[in-house]
Design a protein around this motif. Sequence first.
Motif, PDB file in Angstrom:
ATOM      1  N   UNK A   1       7.996  -8.307   7.729  1.00 15.10           N
ATOM      2  CA  UNK A   1       9.221  -8.211   8.534  1.00 15.10           C
ATOM      3  C   UNK A   1       8.997  -8.728   9.945  1.00 15.10           C
TER       4      UNK A   1
ATOM      5  N   UNK B   1       6.646   0.885   9.116  1.00 14.61           N
ATOM      6  CA  UNK B   1       7.368  -0.253   9.671  1.00 14.61           C
ATOM      7  C   UNK B   1       8.437  -0.765   8.716  1.00 14.61           C
ATOM      8  N   UNK B   2       8.047  -0.991   7.456  1.00 14.20           N
ATOM      9  CA  UNK B   2       8.982  -1.538   6.476  1.00 14.20           C
ATOM     10  C   UNK B   2      10.170  -0.619   6.254  1.00 14.20           C
TER      11      UNK B   2
ATOM     12  N   UNK C   1       6.274  -5.952  18.043  1.00 10.48           N
ATOM     13  CA  UNK C   1       5.591  -6.720  16.990  1.00 10.48           C
ATOM     14  C   UNK C   1       4.129  -6.911  17.355  1.00 10.48           C
TER      15      UNK C   1
ATOM     16  N   UNK D   1       8.512   0.162  13.706  1.00 14.96           N
ATOM     17  CA  UNK D   1       9.370  -0.536  12.745  1.00 14.96           C
ATOM     18  C   UNK D   1      10.814  -0.580  13.207  1.00 14.96           C
TER      19      UNK D   1
ATOM     20  N   UNK E   1      -2.677  -2.863  13.356  1.00 11.00           N
ATOM     21  CA  UNK E   1      -3.061  -3.028  11.950  1.00 11.00           C
ATOM     22  C   UNK E   1      -4.323  -3.879  11.839  1.00 11.00           C
TER      23      UNK E   1
ATOM     24  N   UNK F   1      11.232   3.199  -0.921  1.00  9.04           N
ATOM     25  CA  UNK F   1      12.700   3.248  -0.953  1.00  9.04           C
ATOM     26  C   UNK F   1      13.175   4.349  -1.894  1.00  9.04           C
TER      27      UNK F   1
ATOM     28  N   UNK G   1       6.776  -0.860  -1.166  1.00 10.35           N
ATOM     29  CA  UNK G   1       8.039  -0.691  -0.460  1.00 10.35           C
ATOM     30  C   UNK G   1       9.128  -0.175  -1.422  1.00 10.35           C
TER      31      UNK G   1
ATOM     32  N   UNK H   1      11.906  -6.856   1.503  1.00 12.85           N
ATOM     33  CA  UNK H   1      12.124  -7.078   2.930  1.00 12.85           C
ATOM     34  C   UNK H   1      12.532  -8.516   3.221  1.00 12.85           C
TER      35      UNK H   1
ATOM     36  N   UNK I   1       2.207  -3.636  16.913  1.00  8.40           N
ATOM     37  CA  UNK I   1       2.032  -3.335  15.488  1.00  8.40           C
ATOM     38  C   UNK I   1       0.928  -4.192  14.882  1.00  8.40           C
ATOM     39  N   UNK I   2       0.978  -5.503  15.150  1.00  8.08           N
ATOM     40  CA  UNK I   2       0.005  -6.414  14.552  1.00  8.08           C
ATOM     41  C   UNK I   2      -1.404  -6.113  15.063  1.00  8.08           C
TER      42      UNK I   2
ATOM     43  N   UNK J   1      11.249  -3.042  16.050  1.00  7.18           N
ATOM     44  CA  UNK J   1      11.227  -4.431  15.589  1.00  7.18           C
ATOM     45  C   UNK J   1      12.572  -4.779  14.949  1.00  7.18           C
TER      46      UNK J   1
ATOM     47  N   UNK K   1      12.304  -0.436   9.283  1.00  5.02           N
ATOM     48  CA  UNK K   1      12.955  -1.735   9.417  1.00  5.02           C
ATOM     49  C   UNK K   1      14.188  -1.815   8.517  1.00  5.02           C
ATOM     50  N   UNK K   2      14.087  -1.234   7.317  1.00  4.69           N
ATOM     51  CA  UNK K   2      15.215  -1.262   6.391  1.00  4.69           C
ATOM     52  C   UNK K   2      16.244  -0.183   6.714  1.00  4.69           C
TER      53      UNK K   2
ATOM     54  N   UNK L   1      11.792  -7.975  20.538  1.00  2.30           N
ATOM     55  CA  UNK L   1      11.109  -8.152  19.265  1.00  2.30           C
ATOM     56  C   UNK L   1       9.598  -8.289  19.464  1.00  2.30           C
TER      57      UNK L   1
ATOM     58  N   UNK M   1       2.137  -0.010   7.923  1.00  2.00           N
ATOM     59  CA  UNK M   1       2.989  -1.021   7.284  1.00  2.00           C
ATOM     60  C   UNK M   1       4.202  -0.383   6.606  1.00  2.00           C
TER      61      UNK M   1
ATOM     62  N   UNK N   1      15.591   3.234   6.616  1.00  4.00           N
ATOM     63  CA  UNK N   1      15.400   4.495   5.911  1.00  4.00           C
ATOM     64  C   UNK N   1      14.277   5.325   6.501  1.00  4.00           C
TER      65      UNK N   1
END
Lengths: 290, 323
Positions: B149, A222-223, A260, A239, A267, A138, A134, B260, A263-264, A242, A226-227, A256, A219, A229
């Motif tokens: 997350x 999503x991450x 979620x 992501x 994966x 970033x 991650x 996260x 996604x789960x 969520x 989620x942030x 949510x 993943x 970006x």
Amino acid sequence: MTTYSLPLSKRKRAVKTRPPRDALFIAAACALGLIVLVAVAAAVIPFAGDPARIVGPRLSPPSAAYPFGTDALGRSVLARLLEGTRTTLVLSTLAVVCTAVISVILGLVAGYAGGWAREVIMRLSDVLYSFPSIVLAILIAAVVGPGQAAVLSSIVLVTVPLMTRMVSAAAMSVAKRDFVTTAKISGVSAPVILFRHLLPNVSGTIAVQGTYALSVGILVEGGLSFLGYGVQPPRSSLGLLIQEGGSYMLQAPWLLFAPAAVLVVAILSINLIGDTMRDRLDPRETRSLV
Amino acid sequence: MMQILRWSAGRVMSALITLLGVSVLIFVAIRLMPGSYEDIILGPLASAEERQLLAEAYGLDQPIFVQYFAWIGQVLTGELGTSYVTQSSVSGEMLERIPVTATLTIMAMAVTLLAGVPLGIWTGVRSGAKQGGAVGRVVSSIGISVPEFVLGSIVIFVFSQFSLGLKVGGFASIGTGFWPTFQALLLPALVLSVFCVAATARTTRDAVMGVLVEPHITAAVARGETAGHIVRHHVLRNAGIPILTLLGTITAYLLGGAVIIETLFNLPGLGSFMVTGLGRRDFAVVQATVLFAAAVFVVLSLVLDLITSALDPRVAVTGKAGS
């Protein structure tokens, strides 16, 4: 796949057992197939409606009119979920295809040529491998700027090191075999050896690693989204959904839980498929102590 | 012995090369980011002379490799630059945040050691059995498939809906005493540990399975040793290295900042520092935190490899552990 069992306990055990993982594999493949099918079908036949259109009151709970409820702007959650699933799957798949191409070329060259070429490729992949995924994502998002390009390039750079390493290890062991030496002696050129002789023999490794890379890709998407970006609104991705759902989870938990869950399940299915492929490719003797 | 020394020297060399590569990559990445130093400090209305003065003051008019070596020189003396936004020392701020990230790491790793390794041994020992193997497999697959997350958001939802004795958020600072800190970090640490436990269980299981089919286990079974004795004396010592490597890798990644989880639970650690830095386009902060995360990884995996080669000298000879 044979299973050797030398039981220590007094219980007698059937020597040949059908591995229960096959049932898991079928379940995983069906789940993933269903997700892909529905997400793709929604693009062709817009049965869930337009994801960008405001269709009802804000944050209304799931009902007959709005199967998955509506979001904070009154858009249909089902339509956005389908669009988001598609975006996530398309971006991750595209990125993994890029990863596979890059890793196969680098890995085959490193495994076959050895020496300096191998050293340089391995050190480069070590450098990328040193970043937590991650963190690397970033850094890339900061350079490329938030959006789908950032997601794509992050997934590629996060997944390339491991896949290159695995392909190179597999290629190295194949390169030692006699048929490669024979080909070399009979004057076959290096590119032909790489792609006609080595590639088919490492294709299993590529498939397994590609599967794992796909789950890492989802993943990372999503991450990053989620942030904030990754994929940018008004487009949607799992992501992003969520993340949006998280802000309203006390008032509208369905925002949510729906993305979620998708996604789960996606994966998990991909990981289970990868595990099964790995076991088929490299069947091992097993023994149970209890 | 000579072989181990030579291998160790080679390993140190490649770690140094990797660190060099990491620093070059970060340096180049920072310079490729949109928005120059002058734009960020002076804003868009600055005149050419002002920009020139600033460039000279910060050495931005120097050739790029001169700038790189100046930066590396600073980093080696522990000077990580000044935040563009707050004008405070980045290394000072990082020192304040390291305890948070480190405590989180220690707590998550404690759970991982206590749960992941036993779970892996249990499923590994039962792997040939009809039942048990598949269950362990599915549970650990779920563990690595639920992103932090998602799990973090759900945990926050559950604990803010129903007061279950633990509260979400409310982290004051590391100096407020043991109990408040522990309470505030427990949920994030547990969320982090789910992935770590599952990954450790999977690796442990594979390592145990690999050892179980070796001849010395057959011999132990033939001697009539009990399963517990075989696991403790013959399996664990041989299966230990991949487990140790994975635990080290996870620790290194966590120490770099649980980006996260720290953002989600609003914890003032290194990961959230990185994300806020990026949000404010504070590239000095991004550069320093990313470099720290990568350097921790490189150094820790070097230490781990050296420990591994001391435990199992075969590593230094053949490049891999075991037979």
